[in-house]
Every structure is written in structure tokens, then in C-alpha cells.
Enzyme design. Structure first.
Site, short mmCIF file in Angstrom:
data_model
loop_
_atom_site.label_atom_id
_atom_site.label_comp_id
_atom_site.label_asym_id
_atom_site.label_seq_id
_atom_site.Cartn_x
_atom_site.Cartn_y
_atom_site.Cartn_z
N THR A 138 0.82 -1.23 0.00
CA THR A 138 0.00 0.00 0.00
C THR A 138 0.85 1.27 0.00
O THR A 138 0.41 2.31 -0.49
CB THR A 138 -0.98 0.03 1.19
OG1 THR A 138 -0.25 0.19 2.43
CG2 THR A 138 -1.84 -1.22 1.25
N MET A 190 -2.48 5.22 -0.84
CA MET A 190 -3.87 4.76 -0.98
C MET A 190 -4.00 3.34 -0.44
O MET A 190 -4.17 2.36 -1.18
CB MET A 190 -4.27 4.83 -2.46
CG MET A 190 -4.42 6.23 -2.97
SD MET A 190 -5.86 7.06 -2.24
CE MET A 190 -5.10 8.02 -0.92
N HIS A 191 -3.95 3.26 0.89
CA HIS A 191 -3.93 1.96 1.56
C HIS A 191 -5.19 1.13 1.24
O HIS A 191 -5.12 0.08 0.64
CB HIS A 191 -3.85 2.14 3.07
CG HIS A 191 -2.67 2.93 3.54
ND1 HIS A 191 -1.38 2.46 3.52
CD2 HIS A 191 -2.60 4.17 4.09
CE1 HIS A 191 -0.56 3.37 4.02
NE2 HIS A 191 -1.26 4.42 4.37
N ASP A 192 -6.34 1.62 1.66
CA ASP A 192 -7.57 0.82 1.59
C ASP A 192 -8.02 0.45 0.19
O ASP A 192 -8.51 -0.67 -0.04
CB ASP A 192 -8.71 1.56 2.32
CG ASP A 192 -8.44 1.68 3.80
OD1 ASP A 192 -8.96 2.63 4.41
OD2 ASP A 192 -7.69 0.85 4.34
#
Ligand code: RIB
Ligand code: CA
Length: 317
Positions: free
Chosen positions: A193, A244-246
Site C-alpha cells: 500500500t 492509498m492503503h484501503d
């Protein structure tokens, strides 16, 4: 090709917001419900934020239910330093018009899985408390879960402690229950991520799309850009993007070809040590134990960005 039915468990949260909008705009998935978790902000706030995002996207038809108020056995810690007082600081969001569901998150998960005539994929983008509670309280429904795709953990490193990533650190016991549940699981941790970066020019491109969703997302990203962390060892002059992890956990379900994932043994450290909340990923198979989790390590960033732009453009229709 039939759409994969999905449920999102989230704690909006700026990056959660993009994951949600990806789900609403994709022709590969059908979002049948949302449960909200306590993590980025207090449970009431992440619940309200989710409802506001659905109002923004004109999709208040999707059922939303609040999940657990706190981790399984620990006090809740929140990330207001990153996501702000509201949990979605930086943009004006519309008030929801739909009446809030009275059903609990756990009961909504059970209802949706019972009623589905096909397996459902669960995408979790916050602490895993709700998913752990569901797995413990409804073992008979585990077979209805196609995959649990979650953002959390890391093979190497952490972002809330040197060894732990925030979602796992908030509720390590819940995360350990999930990875040991026997349900197919994919983990998108910091290893991948932190590579899923958007930059200033991407925000400008999103804003230029011009619809209310894109303009709001651009405002949210501008705020998130101010609070996102820069890796300690970034070289002089290095420009770090917004992580933009999620959206990684969601994008994998939409298009698995975007990612390099490898099956590995994963457990979670739940003891009160310096490593509390770390995901112990057996990268070299030293324990020779069951490879219980697909772990994300790389991303096709140009294709990921194209998916982000397509997501924003969808709301111009
Ligand atoms: O560590 C990143 C995770 O923590 C993301 O899910 C972000 O939304 C925060 O919840
Ligand atoms: Ca999140």
C-alpha cells in the site's frame, strides 16, 4: 460475467472513501452492504461518514450498519491526527437523507450472507473487530464467504509503531482470529500500500473530471496529502505521494491482475511487547506452517491509477 457480491467493512477515513467509491463504480462487484468499524475515528463518526459518502454518491439504497464500539479487549485508539476531527476532514459532505438502520453490523453481516444465493467477498479497510466477532458468532456462515480481503499489517515495518500497522494494532486479537479462521484471506499491508501512491498531478486530474464526487474526492486527497506520513529514509528531494492503503484491498477484488500476491504463513503478535500488533509474515517459510494468507507485495501503479480515474469518471454519468 456475473458480478462478485461484496460487503465492505470500513472506518472512513479518506482512503476508505476511495475504496467505497471504487466498489460503487465497478461493473465487477455488487456492493450489497456496509458495516462500519471504529478506527480512524469513533464508531458514530465512521458510521455517519459512510452514510454521507453514500449520499454524495446517490446510493443511500445500500444498507449500512454500525459495528462494534471498541476492540475485542483493548481501549480504542483513533487516527484523528491523520483523518481529522470528523474522520473525513477537508471536504463538505452532504447530510444523509435515508433513515439510519437500527440493525447491528453483526446482524447485517449475518442477514446478507444468509440471504445471498452465492458466496460473498468481504473487504475490510479498518480494524478487524467486526469480522472477528462475526466469525466467532456465526461459524455456520463461514462457508458463505468467498474471500476476506483486508488492508492491514506488513511483512516489513509499521506505521503506528516500528512493527505494527494501524488497523492491526488497534485490535491485534481480532486480526489473529481472522487470519487463523480458515476462511480464504488476502492481506494488503504496507509492503504494497505504500507503493499505491497518488501525486499532486493525479489530484488535479481527478478534480478536472468535475463531477461532485470527483471534486469532493480531490478535496479529501488534498487534506490527506497534508497528513500522510513520509518514510523516514526518503532521500533529499524525494517527492512522496499519498498512500492509498484501503483501495488496494478493494482493487484486488475488482482486478486481481493489479497485484503480486504470494501465499504465506501469517500470525499476529498479541503479547504486550515492542512488537504488539505486528503481522508476523513467514516470508522465507522458516516455520514451515500452513500458508494461510495471500500477501500483497507489488502493484501495477499505472493500472491502479487508471482504475482510480475510471472510478471518479463513473460519477459523471
Ligand atoms: O494504516 C492504514 C490504515 O489505517 C488505513 O485503513 C487507514 O484508513 C487507517 O484506517
Ligand atoms: Ca481505513
Amino acid at each position: 460475467m456475473a458480478k462478485q457480491k461484496i460487503i465492505l467493512d470500513c472506518d472512513p477515513g479518506h482512503d476508505d472513501a476511495l475504496a467505497l467509491l471504487m466498489a460503487l463504480s465497478s461493473d465487477k462487484v455488487e456492493l450489497i452492504g456496509i458495516t462500519t468499524s471504529a478506527g480512524n475515528q469513533l464508531p458514530e463518526k465512521t458510521f455517519d461518514n459512510t452514510r454521507k459518502l453514500l449520499a454524495l454518491a446517490n446510493r443511500e439504497d445500500i444498507p449500512v450498519a454500525m459495528g462494534a464500539l471498541k476492540p475485542l479487549r483493548r481501549e480504542l485508539i483513533i487516527a484523528d491526527d491523520v483523518h481529522g476531527e470528523s474522520g473525513l476532514d477537508g471536504a463538505e459532505l452532504p447530510e444523509p437523507t435515508a433513515v439510519a438502520e437500527k440493525i447491528s453490523g453483526n446482524d447485517l453481516l449475518a442477514k446478507l450472507l444468509r440471504e445471498s444465493d452465492e458466496k460473498v467477498t468481504i473487504i475490510a479497510t479498518g480494524p478487524l473487530t467486526n469480522i472477528a466477532i462475526f466469525l466467532l458468532s456465526h461459524p455456520e456462515l463461514k462457508e458463505k464467504i468467498e474471500l476476506i480481503s483486508f488492508m492491514g499489517g506488513a511483512c516489513f515495518g509499521g506505521n503506528i509503531t516500528p512493527h505494527a500497522e494501524f488497523n492491526i494494532y488497534v485490535d491485534p486479537e481480532a486480526a489473529d482470529i481472522v487470519v487463523k479462521s480458515g476462511v480464504p484471506t488476502a492481506m494488503f499491508g504496507l509492503d504494497v500500500t505504500l507503493k499505491a501512491q497518488l501525486f499532486e498531478e493525479d489530484i488535479q486530474e481527478i478534480r478536472a473530471i468535475g463531477n461532485p464526487v470527483a471534486r469532493t474526492m480531490a478535496d479529501l486527497l488534498d487534506f490527506f496529502n497534508l497528513t500522510t506520513t513520509v518514510p523516514f529514509l526518503a532521500e533529499e528531494g524525494h517527492i512522496e505521494g499519498i498512500h492509498m492503503h484501503d483501495p488496494c484491498a478493494m482493487a484486488y477484488v475488482i482486478d486481481p491482475s493489479l497485484f503480486k500476491v504470494l501465499p504465506m504463513h501469517v500470525e499476529v503478535e498479541t503479547s504486550e511487547t515492542l512488537a504488539l500488533g505486528s503481522t508476523v509474515v513467514d516470508y522465507d517459510d522458516l516455520f514451515e506452517r500452513e500458508k494461510n494468507v495471500l500477501v500483497g507485495f507489488d502493484i501495477d501503479l499505472p493500472k491502479f491509477k487508471a482504475l482510480v480515474i475510471d472510478t471518479m469518471a463513473y460519477f459523471s454519468k
